[in-house]
Enzyme design. Structure first.
Site, PDB file in Angstrom:
ATOM      1  N   GLU A 226     -22.971 -26.988 -32.877  1.00 49.15           N
ATOM      2  CA  GLU A 226     -23.694 -26.512 -34.062  1.00 49.15           C
ATOM      3  C   GLU A 226     -25.004 -25.920 -33.551  1.00 49.15           C
ATOM      4  OE1 GLU A 226     -22.843 -26.615 -37.336  1.00 49.15           O
ATOM      5  OE2 GLU A 226     -20.947 -27.681 -37.116  1.00 49.15           O
TER       6      GLU A 226
ATOM      7  N   CYS B 257     -32.215 -24.575 -39.309  1.00 51.99           N
ATOM      8  CA  CYS B 257     -31.266 -23.740 -38.546  1.00 51.99           C
ATOM      9  C   CYS B 257     -30.738 -22.579 -39.366  1.00 51.99           C
ATOM     10  CB  CYS B 257     -30.118 -24.596 -38.035  1.00 51.99           C
ATOM     11  SG  CYS B 257     -29.233 -25.457 -39.330  1.00 51.99           S
TER      12      CYS B 257
HETATM   13  P1  NAD Z   1     -32.453 -28.631 -28.304  1.00 52.24           P
HETATM   14  O1  NAD Z   1     -31.206 -27.935 -27.900  1.00 52.24           O
HETATM   15  O2  NAD Z   1     -33.668 -28.445 -27.474  1.00 52.24           O
HETATM   16  O3  NAD Z   1     -32.236 -30.217 -28.394  1.00 52.24           O
HETATM   17  C1  NAD Z   1     -31.238 -30.820 -29.164  1.00 52.24           C
HETATM   18  C2  NAD Z   1     -30.737 -32.070 -28.488  1.00 52.24           C
HETATM   19  O4  NAD Z   1     -30.240 -31.718 -27.225  1.00 52.24           O
HETATM   20  C3  NAD Z   1     -31.792 -33.149 -28.260  1.00 52.24           C
HETATM   21  O5  NAD Z   1     -31.267 -34.412 -28.595  1.00 52.24           O
HETATM   22  C4  NAD Z   1     -32.060 -33.072 -26.772  1.00 52.24           C
HETATM   23  O6  NAD Z   1     -32.401 -34.309 -26.208  1.00 52.24           O
HETATM   24  C5  NAD Z   1     -30.733 -32.604 -26.251  1.00 52.24           C
HETATM   25  N1  NAD Z   1     -30.849 -31.906 -24.973  1.00 52.24           N
HETATM   26  C6  NAD Z   1     -31.912 -31.218 -24.495  1.00 52.24           C
HETATM   27  N2  NAD Z   1     -31.640 -30.731 -23.263  1.00 52.24           N
HETATM   28  C7  NAD Z   1     -30.381 -31.122 -22.966  1.00 52.24           C
HETATM   29  C8  NAD Z   1     -29.528 -30.935 -21.828  1.00 52.24           C
HETATM   30  N3  NAD Z   1     -29.922 -30.247 -20.753  1.00 52.24           N
HETATM   31  N4  NAD Z   1     -28.289 -31.461 -21.877  1.00 52.24           N
HETATM   32  C9  NAD Z   1     -27.880 -32.143 -22.952  1.00 52.24           C
HETATM   33  N5  NAD Z   1     -28.626 -32.344 -24.059  1.00 52.24           N
HETATM   34  C10 NAD Z   1     -29.865 -31.848 -24.064  1.00 52.24           C
HETATM   35  O7  NAD Z   1     -32.649 -28.162 -29.775  1.00 52.24           O
HETATM   36  P2  NAD Z   1     -33.848 -28.480 -30.719  1.00 52.24           P
HETATM   37  O8  NAD Z   1     -35.064 -27.741 -30.262  1.00 52.24           O
HETATM   38  O9  NAD Z   1     -33.968 -29.951 -30.936  1.00 52.24           O
HETATM   39  O10 NAD Z   1     -33.326 -27.824 -32.087  1.00 52.24           O
HETATM   40  C11 NAD Z   1     -33.560 -26.487 -32.397  1.00 52.24           C
HETATM   41  C12 NAD Z   1     -32.301 -25.657 -32.305  1.00 52.24           C
HETATM   42  O11 NAD Z   1     -31.230 -26.313 -32.929  1.00 52.24           O
HETATM   43  C13 NAD Z   1     -32.435 -24.326 -33.023  1.00 52.24           C
HETATM   44  O12 NAD Z   1     -31.828 -23.327 -32.252  1.00 52.24           O
HETATM   45  C14 NAD Z   1     -31.678 -24.545 -34.315  1.00 52.24           C
HETATM   46  O13 NAD Z   1     -31.196 -23.383 -34.915  1.00 52.24           O
HETATM   47  C15 NAD Z   1     -30.587 -25.437 -33.856  1.00 52.24           C
HETATM   48  N6  NAD Z   1     -30.056 -26.196 -34.970  1.00 52.24           N
HETATM   49  C16 NAD Z   1     -28.781 -25.948 -35.382  1.00 52.24           C
HETATM   50  C17 NAD Z   1     -28.272 -26.629 -36.478  1.00 52.24           C
HETATM   51  C18 NAD Z   1     -26.872 -26.395 -36.972  1.00 52.24           C
HETATM   52  O14 NAD Z   1     -26.427 -27.168 -37.806  1.00 52.24           O
HETATM   53  N7  NAD Z   1     -26.158 -25.388 -36.489  1.00 52.24           N
HETATM   54  C19 NAD Z   1     -29.061 -27.574 -37.134  1.00 52.24           C
HETATM   55  C20 NAD Z   1     -30.345 -27.800 -36.674  1.00 52.24           C
HETATM   56  C21 NAD Z   1     -30.842 -27.119 -35.583  1.00 52.24           C
END
Ligand code: NAD
Length: 477
Positions: A223, A257
């Site tokens: 997602e 998002c």
């Molecule tokens: P992010 O990808 O930085 O982090 C999300 C999660 O991933 C966190 O729990 C983090 O600990 C983990 N993570 C970080 N680095 C990682 C790695 N190398 N390997 C595995 N896991 C890792 O995202 P964010 O900044 O928390 O959220 C923002 C983004 O999420 C935006 O792009 C937004 O559009 C998207 N988003 C999508 C939805 C959806 O439903 N499609 C909903 C909310 C947010």
């Protein structure tokens, strides 16, 4: 000198693996959790949010530095209760075996699909709706009869700790477990051999997660995000569109998002539209510096990134509209005032990256064909909004474009219709959830053919003779 950082990461990998092993063993001992127990699981979630919602609201508020209580009530607490209730009410139907017809050549016999839990699943959630985006997939996984490990975002540590402590009171660790930690823990978590991995976050990290899961052949739901456009058709009044677009954009200070990332309006109307957006925003959120209904930016780093984006286009000569903002009154809160930028350069960060903050670029289009071309030249967005008076015009526009989901004449609300699959396409992700889609994400559809003790297919075997010729004719119809 030992590397303590490495040591901690290794310890936590071992601890996570141990939880996974316990969950797998527990799953093996009860592969088909009775539906009545699954409904009780969902009831526990509903009751938790109803009785301790204030604690979650306070934790989220503290994590953000300011989070509108109403937005939390709507998008976190209310959403979680609604999704748990909906799943509970439809579980019997979703979980029942689905009969399929048997071709004449295979008669007599019965064919059906058994909907079985996948097993132990991992959920990685982001910070922007730190409760909803951990709980909504949890609800779907519990409804499907799975065991669940959750890794919430490190940017919302108070919410993560509360999710962990409250779920630990309701579920044994071999049923639902929460793993706290940062990127090291997150990457170790996503390398675990889950039966399904559900990741919500950025496209950039999504790619890393998909690769980690591939090593275990773990199926993944991604997602992700992206630049979701809002398009105003020539037949639609821009001032009218601004009334709802301003809400959809600046809710949670744009950290949504599916927030409209940029607007495409009929060329020549960009300035008027920008003014309408400013007007509507000012009506909804007067005095953003101190208005408790206007949410802060999650971190200094995210705040600085947004400032840089605006500075870049300002220097390039784009017109920037910003709601009046009393910096002194805002104090140390990370408030970023609602901002609308008219015609920023297309190679600016603002138009190259997902904004994920309260800045709306407004660009002109030369008709809907031109708007569709603009969208189709870019990554597939998570959401698309089209404002058109004519239903046909809106539907034609949907036919010309591709996006994860879409809404007509309103932003965001497709996400709240439980029975609509919610997910991305292309760079905005793959797989979906909400309602039955969520249940199916965590379900293995096992196809079964049941033959009677004696089945005519026995006759179709070497040495192939008359029966085989007859069968071939029957098969060819
Ligand atoms: P992010 O990808 O930085 O982090 C999300 C999660 O991933 C966190 O729990 C983090 O600990 C983990 N993570 C970080 N680095 C990682 C790695 N190398 N390997 C595995 N896991 C890792 O995202 P964010 O900044 O928390 O959220 C923002 C983004 O999420 C935006 O792009 C937004 O559009 C998207 N988003 C999508 C939805 C959806 O439903 N499609 C909903 C909310 C947010």
């Amino acid at each position: 000198m030992p590397d303590t950082h490495m040591q901690t990461a290794t310890d936590s990998i071992d601890a996570m693996q141990a939880v996974l092993d316990r969950q797998k063993a527990a799953f093996e001992s009860e592969r088909h959790r009775p539906l009545s127990d699954r409904k009780a699981d969902l009831e526990k979630i509903e009751a938790l949010v109803k009785t301790r919602g204030d604690e979650f609201a306070a934790a989220i508020d503290a994590d953000f530095g300011r989070r509108s209580k109403s937005e939390t009530a709507l998008a976190e607490l209310g959403f979680t209760i609604a999704t748990a209730k909906h799943s509970r009410q439809h579980l019997n139907k979703w979980a029942s075996s689905k009969p399929v017809s048997v071709p004449m050549t295979l008669a007599p016999g019965k064919a059906y699909v058994r909907r079985e839990p996948k097993g132990v699943v991992g959920i990685v959630s982001p910070w922007n709706y730190s409760m909803q985006l951990a709980f909504a997939p949890l609800v779907a996984a519990l409804a499907a009869g799975c065991r669940v490990m959750i890794k919430p975002s490190e940017f919302t540590p108070r919410t993560a700790a509360l999710i962990k402590s409250t779920l630990a009171e309701l579920f044994s660790e071999d049923h639902v477990a929460v793993i706290e930690g940062g990127v090291d823990e997150a990457s170790a978590f996503t390398a675990l051999p889950f039966d399904h991995l559900f990741y919500t976050g950025s496209t950039q990290v999504g790619r890393i997660v998909a690769k980690a899961a591939a090593d275990n052949l773990t199926p993944v739901t991604l997602e992700l995000g992206g630049k979701s456009p809002a398009v105003i058709a020539p037949d639609f009044d821009g001032a009218e569109a601004a009334k709802t677009l301003a809400w959809g954009k600046f809710l949670n200070a744009g950290q949504t998002c599916v927030a409209p990332d940029y607007a495409l309006v009929p060329r020549g109307s960009e300035q008027d539209f920008a003014k309408s957006m400013m007007h509507e925003t000012g009506e909804m959120w007067p005095d953003v510096a101190t208005n408790g209904d206007y949410t802060a930016i999650i971190s200094e780093r995210h705040h600085a990134r947004l400032s840089e984006m605006v500075e870049e286009v300002r220097q390039a000569g784009a017109e920037v509209h910003q709601l009046a903002f009393d910096k002194a009154a805002a104090g140390n809160t990370r408030i970023f005032p609602p901002t609308v930028v008219v015609n920023p350069p297309l190679d600016s960060k603002l138009m190259q990256e997902e904004i994920f903050g309260p800045i709306l670029p407004v660009l002109g289009h030369d008709g809907l064909e031109d708007a569709a071309r603009f969208i189709n030249e870019r990554d597939r967005p998570l959401a698309l909004y089209v404002y058109a008076k004519s239903k046909q015009t809106a539907r034609d526009f949907l036919s010309r474009t591709i996006s994860g989901g879409a809404a007509v004449n309103i932003p965001l609300l497709h996400l709240s219709v439980e029975d609509l699959p919610f997910g991305g396409v292309g760079a905005s992700g793959y797989g979906s959830y909400h309602g039955e889609s969520g249940f199916l994400t965590f379900t293995h559809e096992r196809g079964v053919f049941e033959a009677p003790v004696w089945h005519p297919s026995r006759l179709i075997r070497p040495p192939y003779g008359k029966m085989f010729e007859f069968f071939k004719k029957l098969q060819a119809g």
